[in-house]
Design a protein around this motif. Structure first.
Motif, PDB file in Angstrom:
ATOM      1  N   ALA A 214       0.828  -1.214   0.000  1.00 50.87           N
ATOM      2  CA  ALA A 214       0.000   0.000   0.000  1.00 50.87           C
ATOM      3  C   ALA A 214       0.856   1.255   0.000  1.00 50.87           C
ATOM      4  O   ALA A 214       0.463   2.293  -0.572  1.00 50.87           O
ATOM      5  N   SER A 215       2.044   1.183   0.626  1.00 54.06           N
ATOM      6  CA  SER A 215       2.910   2.366   0.678  1.00 54.06           C
ATOM      7  C   SER A 215       3.438   2.753  -0.703  1.00 54.06           C
ATOM      8  O   SER A 215       3.911   3.871  -0.895  1.00 54.06           O
ATOM      9  N   GLN A 216       3.337   1.836  -1.675  1.00 48.78           N
ATOM     10  CA  GLN A 216       3.777   2.113  -3.041  1.00 48.78           C
ATOM     11  C   GLN A 216       2.635   2.606  -3.930  1.00 48.78           C
ATOM     12  O   GLN A 216       2.853   2.925  -5.088  1.00 48.78           O
ATOM     13  N   GLU A 234       2.320  -4.247  16.379  1.00 48.04           N
ATOM     14  CA  GLU A 234       3.450  -4.190  15.446  1.00 48.04           C
ATOM     15  C   GLU A 234       3.001  -3.672  14.079  1.00 48.04           C
ATOM     16  O   GLU A 234       3.691  -2.854  13.443  1.00 48.04           O
ATOM     17  N   LEU A 235       1.831  -4.104  13.622  1.00 47.24           N
ATOM     18  CA  LEU A 235       1.308  -3.629  12.345  1.00 47.24           C
ATOM     19  C   LEU A 235       0.920  -2.153  12.425  1.00 47.24           C
ATOM     20  O   LEU A 235       1.104  -1.398  11.455  1.00 47.24           O
ATOM     21  N   ARG A 236       0.391  -1.723  13.549  1.00 52.03           N
ATOM     22  CA  ARG A 236       0.070  -0.304  13.716  1.00 52.03           C
ATOM     23  C   ARG A 236       1.345   0.537  13.644  1.00 52.03           C
ATOM     24  O   ARG A 236       1.366   1.613  13.016  1.00 52.03           O
ATOM     25  N   ARG A 237       2.415   0.074  14.284  1.00 54.51           N
ATOM     26  CA  ARG A 237       3.681   0.816  14.231  1.00 54.51           C
ATOM     27  C   ARG A 237       4.235   0.842  12.813  1.00 54.51           C
ATOM     28  O   ARG A 237       4.767   1.861  12.360  1.00 54.51           O
ATOM     29  N   LEU A 238       4.105  -0.287  12.110  1.00 55.22           N
ATOM     30  CA  LEU A 238       4.578  -0.327  10.727  1.00 55.22           C
ATOM     31  C   LEU A 238       3.801   0.651   9.857  1.00 55.22           C
ATOM     32  O   LEU A 238       4.391   1.370   9.033  1.00 55.22           O
ATOM     33  N   ALA A 239       2.485   0.704  10.024  1.00 53.06           N
ATOM     34  CA  ALA A 239       1.674   1.652   9.251  1.00 53.06           C
ATOM     35  C   ALA A 239       2.140   3.078   9.504  1.00 53.06           C
ATOM     36  O   ALA A 239       2.232   3.901   8.574  1.00 53.06           O
ATOM     37  N   HIS A 240       2.479   3.387  10.743  1.00 49.39           N
ATOM     38  CA  HIS A 240       2.956   4.732  11.076  1.00 49.39           C
ATOM     39  C   HIS A 240       4.305   5.007  10.418  1.00 49.39           C
ATOM     40  O   HIS A 240       4.507   6.085   9.827  1.00 49.39           O
ATOM     41  N   ARG A 241       5.232   4.040  10.489  1.00 47.82           N
ATOM     42  CA  ARG A 241       6.561   4.235   9.887  1.00 47.82           C
ATOM     43  C   ARG A 241       6.478   4.422   8.384  1.00 47.82           C
ATOM     44  O   ARG A 241       7.272   5.148   7.784  1.00 47.82           O
ATOM     45  N   GLY A 243       4.122   5.852   6.822  1.00 49.90           N
ATOM     46  CA  GLY A 243       3.336   7.028   6.481  1.00 49.90           C
ATOM     47  C   GLY A 243       1.908   6.706   6.092  1.00 49.90           C
ATOM     48  O   GLY A 243       1.267   7.468   5.357  1.00 49.90           O
ATOM     49  N   LEU A 244       1.393   5.582   6.597  1.00 52.66           N
ATOM     50  CA  LEU A 244       0.050   5.115   6.226  1.00 52.66           C
ATOM     51  C   LEU A 244      -0.967   5.280   7.347  1.00 52.66           C
ATOM     52  O   LEU A 244      -2.087   4.779   7.237  1.00 52.66           O
ATOM     53  N   ALA A 245      -0.587   5.956   8.416  1.00 53.70           N
ATOM     54  CA  ALA A 245      -1.464   5.990   9.590  1.00 53.70           C
ATOM     55  C   ALA A 245      -2.863   6.479   9.255  1.00 53.70           C
ATOM     56  O   ALA A 245      -3.853   5.999   9.813  1.00 53.70           O
ATOM     57  N   ASP A 246      -2.975   7.439   8.312  1.00 55.39           N
ATOM     58  CA  ASP A 246      -4.290   7.977   7.952  1.00 55.39           C
ATOM     59  C   ASP A 246      -5.005   7.134   6.908  1.00 55.39           C
ATOM     60  O   ASP A 246      -6.178   7.390   6.605  1.00 55.39           O
ATOM     61  N   ARG A 247      -4.303   6.132   6.348  1.00 56.31           N
ATOM     62  CA  ARG A 247      -4.887   5.342   5.261  1.00 56.31           C
ATOM     63  C   ARG A 247      -5.176   3.901   5.665  1.00 56.31           C
ATOM     64  O   ARG A 247      -5.642   3.103   4.837  1.00 56.31           O
ATOM     65  N   VAL A 248      -4.911   3.540   6.903  1.00 55.37           N
ATOM     66  CA  VAL A 248      -5.134   2.174   7.373  1.00 55.37           C
ATOM     67  C   VAL A 248      -6.161   2.197   8.498  1.00 55.37           C
ATOM     68  O   VAL A 248      -6.063   2.997   9.430  1.00 55.37           O
ATOM     69  N   ARG A 249      -7.155   1.327   8.397  1.00 64.16           N
ATOM     70  CA  ARG A 249      -8.150   1.169   9.461  1.00 64.16           C
ATOM     71  C   ARG A 249      -8.029  -0.247  10.028  1.00 64.16           C
ATOM     72  O   ARG A 249      -8.024  -1.227   9.275  1.00 64.16           O
TER      73      ARG A 249
END
Length: 381
Positions: A214-216, A234-241, A243-249
């Motif tokens: 998704a980051s691509q 761990e997946l929440r932290r990865l989403a933040h790293r 730059g997907l924090a606003d795009r992942v639910r």
């Protein structure tokens, strides 16, 4: 016919949910014993009208549970004992033999090429599994792939029957009103291309691959993960790293029926209706039930492993695409789906192969084959 189902636990999981659905459709008098964790699914089974007993095992080596289970089996005068998941298969088969019940069936829900229920397939795991298997009459595989793995392990072919997992097709029909309602509840824009992932948040499901993919992708691509598990933080932290924090639910634990799941999470049919595609990067699946449910909802699916889809006729896989379990490949496949923007399609006819009523009929034939003497009366539920 009177059947006792024994399962390791009844928190939310594929095998647990499948047992609840099967109980609704089996024309037999059924009870359930869970060795531990009489959780969300246990409460649902009780609400459906089936008795559930929690044996309260304290751990894998709580052998004091064996005589308690054997007494329960003997007192119930069951025609068949049906076990589910590794620990329950071992303890349930031994207890059934102690209680004098030899018509024992086990369903193998989660056997992969390298792991079973998250545990590595060591020589010790295999030896213990095969020792328990000899105490039963038949092992049910949820897919031909699992049946082949069982046979390679050493289970004789004549002791294996394939009974696919089943779904309630009507329940997963696409609902445009639920799509709008669920997106608004989750804060997903109507214009977003929503890629879903459904399953336990564990290492084996490889949802990290989906996040890296998704980051691509363009910023209008959002990810909706349905499930809970030990890798959630761990997946929440990865989403933040990434730059997907606003795009992942993270939707949490969802019920299979409407009315929602834990903490008011929408039901899985509504969550699937809110998606535009369903992705499964797991490289090792025993069946792939979530993908069949997605197809029943009219979603295109992309997967690294799905024996259920592999069982479709070659010409019936138009909405399902194989993809290697790496981020670049999934990004490419998902970008193609986003670009195509195909309209929602009706469920492919092939998913009817996995109708729950058909699976229940096949399971009843397995029961009849292991019960000695005249077939006991089948009591409609």
């Amino acid at each position: 016919m009177k059947v006792l189902h024994i399962i390791t636990g009844l928190g939310v999981g594929g095998a647990e949910l499948q047992l609840r659905l099967m109980l609704r459709h089996l024309p037999a008098d059924c009870d359930v014993v869970t060795l531990t964790d009489a959780g969300t699914v246990a409460r649902g089974i009780v609400a459906d009208g089936t008795q559930v007993t929690d044996l309260g095992m304290s751990g894998n080596r709580d052998v004091a549970a064996l005589p308690r289970l054997a007494r329960l089996i003997k007192a119930g005068r069951y025609d068949v004992v049906h076990t589910h998941l590794y620990r329950a298969c071992l303890y349930g088969r031994i207890a059934a033999r102690m209680a004098g019940v030899r018509a024992v069936v086990a369903t193998e829900h989660s056997l992969g090429d390298s792991q079973m229920e998250g545990r590595p397939l060591t020589a010790g795991v295999r030896a213990l599994y095969l020792a328990g298997e000899r105490l039963g009459r038949m092992t049910v595989a949820v897919s031909p792939a699992v049946g082949q793995r069982l046979n390679r392990w050493g289970v004789p072919r004549q002791r294996i029957r394939v009974v696919p997992n089943g779904i309630d097709l009507d329940r997963f029909r696409f609902d445009p009103a639920a799509r709008v309602r669920t997106r608004r509840r989750l804060g997903l824009p109507d214009s977003a291309f929503v890629v879903g992932g459904v399953g336990r948040l564990t290492d084996g499901k490889r949802f990290d691959v989906l996040l890296h993919a998704a980051s691509q992708l363009p910023e209008d691509v959002a990810v909706l993960l349905v499930g809970t598990g030990p890798r959630e933080q761990e997946l929440r932290r990865l989403a933040h790293r990434l730059g997907l924090a606003d795009r992942v639910r993270f939707a949490g634990e969802a019920a299979h029926e409407e009315g929602g799941g834990a903490d008011g999470v929408p039901g899985l049919p509504s969550l699937l209706s809110a998606m535009d595609a369903l992705a499964s990067p797991s490289p090792e699946e025993a069946f792939g039930l979530a993908l069949v449910e997605g197809l029943a909802c009219g979603l295109p699916v992309i997967y690294a492993s799905c024996p259920a889809v592999d069982g479709f006729p070659a010409g019936a896989r138009a909405d399902a695409s194989y993809c290697p379990s790496d981020a670049d490949s999934f990004a490419q496949g998902l970008y193609g789906l986003r670009t195509a923007l195909l309209p929602r399609r009706p469920a492919p006819a092939a998913v009817r192969h996995y109708c729950i009523t058909r699976s229940a009929e096949r399971l009843m034939r397995v029961y009849a084959s292991v019960v000695p003497g005249p077939t006991p009366e089948v009591n409609p539920r």
